[in-house]
Design a protein around this motif. Structure first.
Motif, PDB file in Angstrom:
ATOM      1  N   ALA A 193       0.889  -1.189  -0.060  1.00 30.56           N
ATOM      2  CA  ALA A 193       0.073  -0.166   0.133  1.00 30.56           C
ATOM      3  C   ALA A 193       0.776   1.246  -0.022  1.00 30.56           C
ATOM      4  N   ASN A 194       2.209   0.999   0.515  1.00 26.55           N
ATOM      5  CA  ASN A 194       3.030   2.228   0.670  1.00 26.55           C
ATOM      6  C   ASN A 194       4.098   2.382  -0.223  1.00 26.55           C
ATOM      7  N   GLY A 195       4.287   1.244  -1.327  1.00 24.75           N
ATOM      8  CA  GLY A 195       5.126   1.325  -2.490  1.00 24.75           C
ATOM      9  C   GLY A 195       6.599   0.712  -2.002  1.00 24.75           C
ATOM     10  N   THR A 196       6.638   0.159  -0.829  1.00 17.45           N
ATOM     11  CA  THR A 196       7.878  -0.522  -0.126  1.00 17.45           C
ATOM     12  C   THR A 196       8.008  -1.770  -0.893  1.00 17.45           C
ATOM     13  N   THR A 197       8.996  -2.106  -1.161  1.00 19.22           N
ATOM     14  CA  THR A 197       9.373  -3.422  -2.095  1.00 19.22           C
ATOM     15  C   THR A 197       9.605  -4.618  -0.958  1.00 19.22           C
TER      16      THR A 197
END
Length: 297
Positions: free
Chosen positions: A151-155
């Motif tokens: 949801a927060n673009g963290t890989t």
């Protein structure tokens, strides 16, 4: 920033010439207690490799909890996300033979209390570039962490160990899956490596399969495949090889190293680790990794 969500334990390691079979008693030559756990191992490996790392996990209020937490902090890991809970710290009971091979029994204990995101956890994950996950804590924690990351673009980087079936609600949020060859085949249910890779890429965008002395294989969905040979070494203890590889790989990818260079760098870190006894105690510094990579050039 790298956030690691997972287990932190004390490794209880016995070194023997040949590991016992069921019902057999053998004499050991050495016993060590070394902080470990797949989560803590990956956090320490990444920090020593030069990454900025934060750990989310739990230890018990017993005599093992403080040394595990202290080892993380002394390695440069931010431990603000580590909780102390009532009861014992997780343990891993390890037998290592003269070939460096191992067998391990994990007792989760405090790690079993990591069932989701607590106050501050979501913020840590949301602010990270990478979230490293493993499966020595409850599956619910990995699922929640992966959902927050997506949801927060963290890989999301998942090490599927101990090997087990993975729910779609986890796999659908994984960006990079890093199994060893055994784990990959358990997941796919087939023995052929090419078919295993195809199965993995139907479910995740990138798979990196570690192959022991044969090196590692990187495969991207609809894209490149890269094989990197292992550094030729004589292993002493392979316990933390995979975790060292993942921690170093996350650092390399975060620094935007090209794929082959990142894989080589992570392989060098693992090659150094297997030449030393213990888990967290075996992990190399950035300078040591650079030096070994330079020797291959």
């Amino acid at each position: 920033m790298i956030v690691v969500l997972g287990s932190a334990s004390m490794d209880l390691t016995t070194y023997v010439a040949v590991a016992p079979v069921l019902g057999e008693t053998v004499m050991g030559r050495e016993f060590r207690t070394v902080p470990g756990g797949k989560g803590a191992n990956q956090a320490i490996a990444a920090a020593r490799a030069g990454g900025r790392v934060s750990m989310i996990g739990a230890v018990g209020d017993d005599s093992f909890g403080d040394p595990v937490r202290r080892t993380l902090a002394e390695s440069g890991v931010d431990t603000a996300g580590m909780r102390t809970v009532e009861g014992p710290t997780g343990t891993a009971h390890i037998v290592v033979d003269d070939n460096g091979g191992n067998s391990i029994v994990v007792v989760p204990s405090a790690n079993a209390t990591i069932t989701g995101a607590e106050e501050g956890d979501a913020e840590r994950i949301a602010g990270a570039d990478f979230l490293l996950l493993q499966l020595e804590a409850p599956m619910a924690a990995a699922i929640t962490g992966a959902e927050v990351a997506r949801a927060n673009g963290t890989t999301v980087v998942l090490t599927p160990a101990p090997a087990q079936d993975l729910p779609d609600e986890l796999l659908s949020n994984v960006d990079i899956l890093v199994p060893n060859e055994h784990e990959a085949r358990v997941l796919s249910g087939v023995d052929d490596l090419d078919k295993t890779i195809e199965w993995l890429l139907e479910r995740v965008p990138v798979a990196v399969v570690t192959l022991g002395e044969q090196g590692c294989l990187y495969a991207a969905r609809g894209g490149e495949r890269v094989t990197v040979p292992a550094f030729p070494v004589t292993p002493v203890d392979t316990t933390a090889a995979g975790d060292t590889f993942v921690g170093a790989l996350a650092v390399a990818l975060g620094e935007k190293k090209p794929t082959e260079e990142a894989l080589t760098w992570a392989s060098a870190a693992a090659a150094i680790a297997v030449q030393r006894p213990g888990a967290s105690s075996s992990m190399p510094t950035r300078g040591e990794i650079d030096q070994l990579v330079a020797s291959r050039a």
